[in-house]
Scaffold this motif. Structure first.
Motif, PDB file in Angstrom:
ATOM      1  N   LYS A 125      -1.870  -4.521   8.277  1.00 49.77           N
ATOM      2  CA  LYS A 125      -2.765  -5.675   8.146  1.00 49.77           C
ATOM      3  C   LYS A 125      -4.240  -5.292   8.190  1.00 49.77           C
ATOM      4  N   ALA A 126      -4.566  -4.022   7.957  1.00 53.77           N
ATOM      5  CA  ALA A 126      -5.960  -3.580   8.062  1.00 53.77           C
ATOM      6  C   ALA A 126      -6.760  -3.854   6.787  1.00 53.77           C
ATOM      7  N   PHE A 127      -6.092  -3.870   5.631  1.00 57.65           N
ATOM      8  CA  PHE A 127      -6.794  -4.063   4.359  1.00 57.65           C
ATOM      9  C   PHE A 127      -6.880  -5.545   4.045  1.00 57.65           C
ATOM     10  N   ASP A 128      -8.047  -5.985   3.605  1.00 64.19           N
ATOM     11  CA  ASP A 128      -8.284  -7.382   3.220  1.00 64.19           C
ATOM     12  C   ASP A 128      -9.007  -7.365   1.894  1.00 64.19           C
ATOM     13  N   ASP A 129      -8.471  -8.080   0.899  1.00 66.24           N
ATOM     14  CA  ASP A 129      -9.089  -8.072  -0.432  1.00 66.24           C
ATOM     15  C   ASP A 129     -10.305  -8.968  -0.545  1.00 66.24           C
ATOM     16  N   GLY A 130     -10.698  -9.593   0.552  1.00 65.35           N
ATOM     17  CA  GLY A 130     -11.846 -10.498   0.533  1.00 65.35           C
ATOM     18  C   GLY A 130     -11.460 -11.946   0.359  1.00 65.35           C
ATOM     19  N   ASN A 131     -10.185 -12.197   0.069  1.00 65.18           N
ATOM     20  CA  ASN A 131      -9.678 -13.558  -0.084  1.00 65.18           C
ATOM     21  C   ASN A 131      -8.664 -13.919   0.999  1.00 65.18           C
ATOM     22  N   GLY A 132      -8.540 -13.031   1.984  1.00 67.15           N
ATOM     23  CA  GLY A 132      -7.581 -13.297   3.049  1.00 67.15           C
ATOM     24  C   GLY A 132      -6.212 -12.716   2.808  1.00 67.15           C
ATOM     25  N   ASN A 133      -6.012 -12.069   1.671  1.00 67.90           N
ATOM     26  CA  ASN A 133      -4.751 -11.374   1.420  1.00 67.90           C
ATOM     27  C   ASN A 133      -4.818 -10.021   2.117  1.00 67.90           C
ATOM     28  N   ILE A 134      -3.853  -9.734   2.944  1.00 68.81           N
ATOM     29  CA  ILE A 134      -3.933  -8.547   3.788  1.00 68.81           C
ATOM     30  C   ILE A 134      -2.691  -7.678   3.637  1.00 68.81           C
ATOM     31  N   GLY A 135      -2.849  -6.449   4.067  1.00 62.53           N
ATOM     32  CA  GLY A 135      -1.737  -5.498   4.014  1.00 62.53           C
ATOM     33  C   GLY A 135      -2.191  -4.181   4.604  1.00 62.53           C
ATOM     34  N   PRO A 136      -1.322  -3.218   4.717  1.00 60.69           N
ATOM     35  CA  PRO A 136       0.111  -3.271   4.392  1.00 60.69           C
ATOM     36  C   PRO A 136       0.914  -3.943   5.503  1.00 60.69           C
ATOM     37  N   GLU A 137       2.190  -4.111   5.268  1.00 62.01           N
ATOM     38  CA  GLU A 137       3.031  -4.739   6.272  1.00 62.01           C
ATOM     39  C   GLU A 137       3.197  -3.841   7.493  1.00 62.01           C
ATOM     40  N   ASN A 138       3.308  -2.520   7.249  1.00 67.44           N
ATOM     41  CA  ASN A 138       3.423  -1.541   8.323  1.00 67.44           C
ATOM     42  C   ASN A 138       2.390  -0.441   8.121  1.00 67.44           C
ATOM     43  N   ASP A 139       2.182   0.365   9.145  1.00 66.75           N
ATOM     44  CA  ASP A 139       1.228   1.464   9.042  1.00 66.75           C
ATOM     45  C   ASP A 139       1.612   2.392   7.898  1.00 66.75           C
ATOM     46  N   VAL A 140       0.584   2.821   7.155  1.00 70.66           N
ATOM     47  CA  VAL A 140       0.773   3.792   6.077  1.00 70.66           C
ATOM     48  C   VAL A 140      -0.054   5.021   6.422  1.00 70.66           C
ATOM     49  N   GLU A 141       0.594   6.181   6.471  1.00 66.69           N
ATOM     50  CA  GLU A 141      -0.082   7.414   6.848  1.00 66.69           C
ATOM     51  C   GLU A 141       0.106   8.487   5.782  1.00 66.69           C
ATOM     52  N   THR A 142      -0.892   9.338   5.662  1.00 74.49           N
ATOM     53  CA  THR A 142      -0.780  10.480   4.764  1.00 74.49           C
ATOM     54  C   THR A 142      -0.037  11.606   5.479  1.00 74.49           C
ATOM     55  N   SER A 143       0.254  12.638   4.740  1.00 76.20           N
ATOM     56  CA  SER A 143       0.816  13.829   5.369  1.00 76.20           C
ATOM     57  C   SER A 143      -0.272  14.496   6.213  1.00 76.20           C
ATOM     58  N   SER A 144       0.131  15.250   7.207  1.00 72.67           N
ATOM     59  CA  SER A 144      -0.827  15.888   8.104  1.00 72.67           C
ATOM     60  C   SER A 144      -1.388  17.160   7.471  1.00 72.67           C
ATOM     61  N   VAL A 148       0.848  -1.196   0.000  1.00 69.27           N
ATOM     62  CA  VAL A 148       0.000   0.000   0.000  1.00 69.27           C
ATOM     63  C   VAL A 148       0.886   1.250   0.000  1.00 69.27           C
ATOM     64  N   THR A 149       0.580   2.156  -0.895  1.00 69.03           N
ATOM     65  CA  THR A 149       1.272   3.452  -0.941  1.00 69.03           C
ATOM     66  C   THR A 149       0.244   4.564  -1.066  1.00 69.03           C
ATOM     67  N   VAL A 150       0.636   5.764  -0.684  1.00 71.58           N
ATOM     68  CA  VAL A 150      -0.235   6.940  -0.810  1.00 71.58           C
ATOM     69  C   VAL A 150       0.033   7.588  -2.157  1.00 71.58           C
ATOM     70  N   LEU A 151      -1.018   7.743  -2.949  1.00 70.19           N
ATOM     71  CA  LEU A 151      -0.874   8.379  -4.254  1.00 70.19           C
ATOM     72  C   LEU A 151      -1.178   9.869  -4.181  1.00 70.19           C
ATOM     73  N   THR A 152      -2.297  10.231  -3.549  1.00 67.01           N
ATOM     74  CA  THR A 152      -2.708  11.636  -3.458  1.00 67.01           C
ATOM     75  C   THR A 152      -2.813  12.035  -1.995  1.00 67.01           C
ATOM     76  N   GLN A 153      -2.034  13.030  -1.622  1.00 66.11           N
ATOM     77  CA  GLN A 153      -2.023  13.502  -0.234  1.00 66.11           C
ATOM     78  C   GLN A 153      -3.088  14.582  -0.034  1.00 66.11           C
ATOM     79  N   PRO A 154      -3.648  14.689   1.169  1.00 69.50           N
ATOM     80  CA  PRO A 154      -4.528  15.824   1.461  1.00 69.50           C
ATOM     81  C   PRO A 154      -3.707  17.096   1.579  1.00 69.50           C
ATOM     82  N   VAL A 155      -4.226  18.158   1.023  1.00 67.22           N
ATOM     83  CA  VAL A 155      -3.519  19.440   1.046  1.00 67.22           C
ATOM     84  C   VAL A 155      -4.401  20.462   1.771  1.00 67.22           C
TER      85      VAL A 155
END
Length: 392
Positions: free
Chosen positions: A193-212, A106-113
């Motif tokens: 590990k918060a995202f689940d695609d519905g098949n048990g595949n989960i991610g991300p490995e670590n927390d992903v945060e946007t800019s503040s 999981v990566t952040v594509l568009t940050q809140p501005v």
């Protein structure tokens, strides 16, 4: 696995879903065909192919593990006729590997501005991919993997919305409350590990945060409608109907609106009432004689603030005119002047005529003497007869 005609097997022993299994080997009769079968833990053939060896007797085949495939141990079988040593020999061999759930990237594509106003909607975009870099287009039903944080405190759990069927772009958004705290930094987070695609595949490995981003008080929007833009002093009444909304269009109710009219030499407060059923403020001001001293352009200023400190203002210009009043004054002056002229021209004739008429009017209005009333009264004979009777 080692056989008498060569060595073959998969390139790894453990794979994640969506990774590609590469089965290679050698020792086959050059240009000969062989069958490759991959069987899942349930005993079902997940992959079958006929592969041709090259000029040196080597072969290679590959299989991408589907995102919904079974996990645990898989078995790979090869069989055919013709080895490098014995062209007529039949051979069968097998090898094993394991499959695990995919760890999603999981990566952040568009940050809140920011900054954002209260009651505005803030959003950010995440890109979710499988280990083989293909995009994730599904998510477990009713899952709310993201969260909005204010400082170190979680404000809300949030769902994600897919942007397109195959883009792998997932949008998180939240409307900032009208009473949101202003002196902290906000951010979106997708915990490990918060995202689940519905098949048990989960991610991300670590927390992903946007800019503040920061939050500021909302600027309330005022929309006013006047009953006119030109008013006659002191006869007309200015009436304005004002609707007030937050940045998202939600009507403002718990607020205080103040209205003031100002001109060059005047400043007055207007009356403000709130129509709850129509969600509209009604502003009114009746012009007075005092306002005749300030003809011309008047400015209606409106200022409003709700109980949370969100505020807004607007101004409107109107014209106050004394023309109707002046017309009336002019008409009165003309009438008075005309009356004065008439009196100056015909006063003697009018005086003499009045002198002749007044005595007759005065005579008609003068009461009759008491004697005439007694003389003409029907009871007078009775009174006389009573007085003429002898007394004993």
């Amino acid at each position: 696995a080692r056989v008498h005609y060569g060595i073959w097997g998969t390139d790894r022993y453990v794979y994640q879903r969506t990774e590609t299994v590469l089965a290679t080997g050698g020792g086959i009769l050059p240009k000969a065909a062989l069958k490759v079968t991959i069987r899942d833990p349930a005993g079902t053939d997940a992959y079958k192919a006929t592969v041709a060896a090259n000029d040196t007797g080597a072969f290679v085949t590959s299989w991408r593990i589907p995102p919904s495939s079974l996990t645990e141990e898989y078995t790979v079988f090869i069989d055919g006729t013709g080895t490098y040593d014995t062209p007529t020999a039949e051979f069968v061999s097998k090898s094993k590997f394991s499959v695990t759930q995919a760890l999603l990237n999981v990566t952040v594509l568009t940050q809140p501005v920011g900054p954002y106003q209260r009651m505005q909607t803030v959003s950010a975009d995440f890109v979710v991919k499988y280990p083989d870099s293909t995009t994730v287009a599904s998510m477990k039903e009713d899952l709310k993997p993201a969260a909005l944080y204010a400082g170190q405190f979680k404000v809300a759990d949030l769902g994600l919305t897919a942007s397109g069927a195959t883009s792998g772009l997932w949008t998180v958004q939240s409307k900032i409350p009208r009473n949101a705290t202003l002196d902290v930094k906000y951010r979106f987070a997708l915990p490990a590990k918060a995202f689940d695609d519905g098949n048990g595949n989960i991610g991300p490995e670590n927390d992903v945060e946007t800019s503040s981003f920061s939050v500021v008080a909302a600027t309330l929007q005022l929309s006013s409608t006047l009953n006119s833009t030109r008013y006659q002093v002191p006869f007309d009444t200015l009436t304005a109907y004002t609707r007030v909304t937050y940045p998202d269009g939600t009507p403002v109710a718990n607020a205080t609106l103040r209205a003031q009219l100002s001109a060059v030499n005047s400043k007055v407060n207007a009356t403000v009432t709130y129509d709850k059923a129509a969600s509209v403020w009604i502003i009114s001001y009746a012009f007075t004689l005092r306002d005749l001293l300030s003809p011309g352009t008047w400015t209606l200023s409106e200022d409003i603030s709700d109980i949370y400190g969100n505020a807004g203002s607007s101004t409107l210009e109107v014209t106050a005119e004394p023309y109707t009043f002046l017309e009336i004054v002019l008409a009165v002056v003309i009438i008075l002047l005309l009356a004065r002229w008439l009196l100056s021209k015909f006063w003697r004739r009018l005086y003499l005529g009045a002198k002749r008429v007044l005595p007759s009017i005065r005579g008609r209005l003068r009461p009759r003497p008491m004697g005439s009333y007694l003389r003409d009264s029907p009871v007078t004979p009775w009174i006389r007869s009573s007085l003429s009777r002898p007394r004993y």
